[in-house]
Design a protein around this motif. Structure first.
Motif, PDB file in Angstrom:
ATOM      1  N   SER A 203       0.807  -1.220   0.000  1.00  0.00           N
ATOM      2  CA  SER A 203       0.000   0.000   0.000  1.00  0.00           C
ATOM      3  C   SER A 203       0.842   1.273   0.000  1.00  0.00           C
ATOM      4  O   SER A 203       0.504   2.246  -0.683  1.00  0.00           O
ATOM      5  N   GLN A 204       1.942   1.295   0.764  1.00  0.00           N
ATOM      6  CA  GLN A 204       2.748   2.521   0.835  1.00  0.00           C
ATOM      7  C   GLN A 204       3.381   2.848  -0.510  1.00  0.00           C
ATOM      8  O   GLN A 204       3.369   4.002  -0.960  1.00  0.00           O
ATOM      9  N   VAL A 205       3.953   1.836  -1.165  1.00  0.00           N
ATOM     10  CA  VAL A 205       4.570   2.057  -2.471  1.00  0.00           C
ATOM     11  C   VAL A 205       3.504   2.368  -3.517  1.00  0.00           C
ATOM     12  O   VAL A 205       3.700   3.239  -4.375  1.00  0.00           O
ATOM     13  N   ALA A 206       2.361   1.687  -3.428  1.00  0.00           N
ATOM     14  CA  ALA A 206       1.278   1.939  -4.376  1.00  0.00           C
ATOM     15  C   ALA A 206       0.792   3.380  -4.270  1.00  0.00           C
ATOM     16  O   ALA A 206       0.535   4.046  -5.292  1.00  0.00           O
ATOM     17  N   SER A 207       0.673   3.879  -3.048  1.00  0.00           N
ATOM     18  CA  SER A 207       0.243   5.268  -2.858  1.00  0.00           C
ATOM     19  C   SER A 207       1.264   6.236  -3.420  1.00  0.00           C
ATOM     20  O   SER A 207       0.912   7.259  -4.030  1.00  0.00           O
ATOM     21  N   TYR A 208       2.533   5.929  -3.213  1.00  0.00           N
ATOM     22  CA  TYR A 208       3.608   6.785  -3.728  1.00  0.00           C
ATOM     23  C   TYR A 208       3.585   6.832  -5.253  1.00  0.00           C
ATOM     24  O   TYR A 208       3.678   7.911  -5.858  1.00  0.00           O
ATOM     25  N   LEU A 209       3.443   5.659  -5.911  1.00  0.00           N
ATOM     26  CA  LEU A 209       3.432   5.618  -7.369  1.00  0.00           C
ATOM     27  C   LEU A 209       2.208   6.332  -7.937  1.00  0.00           C
ATOM     28  O   LEU A 209       2.288   7.005  -8.971  1.00  0.00           O
ATOM     29  N   THR A 210       1.087   6.181  -7.273  1.00  0.00           N
ATOM     30  CA  THR A 210      -0.160   6.785  -7.749  1.00  0.00           C
ATOM     31  C   THR A 210      -0.161   8.304  -7.568  1.00  0.00           C
ATOM     32  O   THR A 210      -0.677   9.043  -8.410  1.00  0.00           O
ATOM     33  N   ALA A 211       0.433   8.770  -6.472  1.00  0.00           N
ATOM     34  CA  ALA A 211       0.407  10.198  -6.156  1.00  0.00           C
ATOM     35  C   ALA A 211       1.367  11.015  -7.012  1.00  0.00           C
ATOM     36  O   ALA A 211       1.231  12.240  -7.106  1.00  0.00           O
ATOM     37  N   LEU A 221      11.822   9.943  -4.503  1.00  0.00           N
ATOM     38  CA  LEU A 221      11.905   8.666  -3.796  1.00  0.00           C
ATOM     39  C   LEU A 221      11.860   8.841  -2.278  1.00  0.00           C
ATOM     40  O   LEU A 221      11.420   7.953  -1.556  1.00  0.00           O
ATOM     41  N   ASP A 222      12.313   9.998  -1.819  1.00  0.00           N
ATOM     42  CA  ASP A 222      12.323  10.233  -0.371  1.00  0.00           C
ATOM     43  C   ASP A 222      10.903  10.305   0.214  1.00  0.00           C
ATOM     44  O   ASP A 222      10.721  10.169   1.434  1.00  0.00           O
ATOM     45  N   GLU A 223       9.890  10.476  -0.648  1.00  0.00           N
ATOM     46  CA  GLU A 223       8.514  10.545  -0.166  1.00  0.00           C
ATOM     47  C   GLU A 223       7.944   9.157   0.147  1.00  0.00           C
ATOM     48  O   GLU A 223       6.940   9.046   0.844  1.00  0.00           O
ATOM     49  N   LEU A 230      12.464   0.325  -0.702  1.00  0.00           N
ATOM     50  CA  LEU A 230      13.533   1.254  -1.093  1.00  0.00           C
ATOM     51  C   LEU A 230      14.894   0.562  -1.107  1.00  0.00           C
ATOM     52  O   LEU A 230      15.773   0.898  -1.913  1.00  0.00           O
ATOM     53  N   ALA A 231      15.082  -0.412  -0.208  1.00  0.00           N
ATOM     54  CA  ALA A 231      16.351  -1.137  -0.164  1.00  0.00           C
ATOM     55  C   ALA A 231      16.552  -2.001  -1.407  1.00  0.00           C
ATOM     56  O   ALA A 231      17.677  -2.417  -1.709  1.00  0.00           O
ATOM     57  N   ARG A 232      15.470  -2.266  -2.121  1.00  0.00           N
ATOM     58  CA  ARG A 232      15.555  -3.098  -3.323  1.00  0.00           C
ATOM     59  C   ARG A 232      15.467  -2.280  -4.609  1.00  0.00           C
ATOM     60  O   ARG A 232      15.466  -2.836  -5.702  1.00  0.00           O
ATOM     61  N   VAL A 233      15.370  -0.989  -4.487  1.00  0.00           N
ATOM     62  CA  VAL A 233      15.234  -0.126  -5.664  1.00  0.00           C
ATOM     63  C   VAL A 233      16.569  -0.023  -6.402  1.00  0.00           C
ATOM     64  O   VAL A 233      17.635   0.083  -5.797  1.00  0.00           O
ATOM     65  N   GLU A 234      16.501  -0.059  -7.731  1.00  0.00           N
ATOM     66  CA  GLU A 234      17.666   0.168  -8.585  1.00  0.00           C
ATOM     67  C   GLU A 234      17.255   1.071  -9.744  1.00  0.00           C
ATOM     68  O   GLU A 234      16.102   1.057 -10.177  1.00  0.00           O
ATOM     69  N   ILE A 235      18.206   1.853 -10.226  1.00  0.00           N
ATOM     70  CA  ILE A 235      17.968   2.733 -11.370  1.00  0.00           C
ATOM     71  C   ILE A 235      18.406   1.998 -12.632  1.00  0.00           C
ATOM     72  O   ILE A 235      19.504   1.432 -12.686  1.00  0.00           O
TER      73      ILE A 235
END
Length: 310
Positions: A203-211, A221-223, A230-235
């Motif tokens: 839910s937290q990541v889904a809200s971030y992507l949607t917003a 990303l800091d939001e 976030l520990a698994r995020v890669e560019i």
């Protein structure tokens, strides 16, 4: 006649490395460089067997075929029989093309006829390097295009992605032009429509992507408050029509693709979030990397989460 074993070993190590790397690229499979280099070194040592007359049996047609299969297995590991046969075939095609291109370049730059009595064929490091570059260029742009038709016969695959105890079932299109790999660990990248990832990431990541808009995902990303994600995020750097761009990606627990031979499972993969639509008028949710079905062994077990239709 003098034979410099060190020169022979170095030359063949370089050529074998090029051949194996181009073979992997043409087939669209991932590999580990240390295994490829070890196989190339073994191939170079095999060439030195020629100085021992008692081992000439290994230089026969059967011996060369066995050694070629062994090099493929050493470089790319154990794979389904069909994939191994395909890799061996590509290996020979690349080898012949590389040798032919080098010889062709040699004749192209010669200013004297090879039939003149004083004309000898001399292969220098420069000639070898240029001839190899010509061959690699041709193979990269031509061979893979021809081989890609082998994968287009079955375009769509059902798959499941697992992350943090959740599972998302998708329909993905195998994209033979997808050459994206992660910067860390050279993992193949699967492009997933971001809407299909909302139930997977929490839910937290889904809200971030949607917003936020897709253009702002990296900048903000800091939001996002989900520290585990976030520990698994890669560019993911990629080439788009308008130039170079960056995609937001993350490492899932695993992905399983249903194939004719069973289920291809791997945890060595990266999910890239894509703000777009795949396949007009279809239910396609992702672009799958060809390495997903050519790089990993298949299994008959579906695991925890059943695939669609099972």
């Amino acid at each position: 006649m003098y034979i410099y074993a060190d020169v022979v070993l170095v030359v063949n190590f370089i050529m074998n490395s090029i051949i194996l790397a181009v073979t992997a690229y043409a087939a669209g499979i991932s590999f580990r460089w240390y295994r490829l280099f070890l196989a190339a070194l073994a191939g170079g040592m095999y060439v030195l067997i020629g100085i021992f007359p008692e081992l000439k049996i290994l230089y026969g047609t059967a011996g060369k075929l066995i050694v070629s299969v062994a090099l493929i297995l050493a470089a790319f590991g154990r794979r389904p029989v069909k994939i191994t046969i395909m890799l061996v075939g590509i290996f020979f095609i690349v080898s012949f093309a590389l040798g032919g291109a080098t010889l062709g370049w040699l004749y192209f730059i010669q200013s004297e006829s090879p039939y003149w009595s004083d004309s000898n064929i001399q292969i220098s490091w420069k000639t070898l390097a240029v001839g190899s570059a010509v061959a690699v260029t041709l193979l990269v742009f031509l061979a893979r295009r021809m081989l890609s038709s082998m994968f287009r016969r079955k375009t769509f695959y059902r798959a499941k992605i697992e992350y943090d105890g959740r599972c998302e079932e998708i329909v993905g299109m195998m994209d033979t032009g997808n050459g994206l790999y992660s910067l860390l660990g050279r993992k193949p990248v699967v492009l997933l429509a971001w809407q299909s990832a909302l139930n997977l990431v929490g839910s937290q990541v889904a809200s971030y992507l949607t917003a936020n808009s897709s253009e702002a995902w990296l900048a903000r990303l800091d939001e996002c408050k989900d520290s585990v994600w976030l520990a698994r995020v890669e560019i993911i750097p990629c080439q788009s029509v308008g130039g170079k761009s960056m995609l937001l990606g993350f490492r899932p627990d695993s992905i399983t693709v249903m194939t004719e031979e069973g289920l291809a499972y791997t945890s060595e993969v990266l999910i890239g979030l894509y703000d777009g639509v795949f396949g007009n008028g279809s239910d396609c949710q992702a672009l799958l990397h060809p390495a997903l079905i050519t790089s990993f062994n298949t299994t008959k077990e579906a695991g925890v989460c059943a695939l669609p239709g099972r």
